[in-house]
Design a protein around this motif. Structure first.
Motif, short mmCIF file in Angstrom:
data_model
loop_
_atom_site.label_atom_id
_atom_site.label_comp_id
_atom_site.label_asym_id
_atom_site.label_seq_id
_atom_site.Cartn_x
_atom_site.Cartn_y
_atom_site.Cartn_z
N GLU A 73 -55.00 67.20 -12.32
CA GLU A 73 -53.69 67.79 -12.01
C GLU A 73 -53.37 67.67 -10.52
N SER A 74 -54.36 67.90 -9.68
CA SER A 74 -54.10 67.79 -8.24
C SER A 74 -53.83 66.34 -7.84
N GLU A 75 -54.52 65.40 -8.47
CA GLU A 75 -54.28 63.98 -8.17
C GLU A 75 -52.90 63.54 -8.66
N GLN A 77 -50.28 65.47 -8.90
CA GLN A 77 -49.31 66.06 -7.99
C GLN A 77 -49.20 65.23 -6.70
N LYS A 78 -50.32 64.71 -6.20
CA LYS A 78 -50.29 63.86 -5.01
C LYS A 78 -49.51 62.58 -5.27
N PHE A 79 -49.65 62.04 -6.49
CA PHE A 79 -48.99 60.79 -6.83
C PHE A 79 -47.49 61.00 -7.10
N MET A 81 -45.40 63.58 -6.09
CA MET A 81 -44.59 64.11 -4.98
C MET A 81 -44.02 63.02 -4.06
N PRO A 82 -44.80 62.03 -3.61
CA PRO A 82 -44.21 61.02 -2.72
C PRO A 82 -43.13 60.19 -3.42
N ASN A 83 -43.21 60.00 -4.70
CA ASN A 83 -42.24 59.17 -5.42
C ASN A 83 -40.91 59.88 -5.62
#
Length: 85
Positions: A73-75, A77-79, A81-83
């Motif tokens: 889930e944290s990974e 979210q990292k992917f 958010m920038p998009n």
């Protein structure tokens, strides 16, 4: 020492003692020793061993799954958010 800490430590040792006593009880019975088990008793012991192994495997996988999902889930979210920008 805080009173609550004393209670927690007391409960910890009580739980340890109870676990040891309950875990060592089967050693006292000849029926639970594999050499003394015959026929039906051997089958029951095998079934109990399989059930306990399943419980431990299930608990382990459930524990690992929760941690893995948290990491995934944290990974994600990292992917994601920038998009969105």
């Amino acid at each position: 020492m805080e009173p609550l800490l004393g209670v927690k430590i007391g409960c910890l040792f009580a739980l340890l003692a109870l676990t040891l006593v309950c875990g060592l009880i089967p050693i006292c019975f000849k029926w639970f020793q594999i050499e003394g088990a015959t026929g039906r008793h051997r089958r029951v012991l095998s079934l109990l061993g399989c059930i306990s192994a399943g419980v431990f495997l299930g608990a382990g996988f459930m524990h690992m799954t929760a941690e893995a999902l948290e990491g995934i889930e944290s990974e994600i979210q990292k992917f994601v958010m920038p998009n969105r920008e």
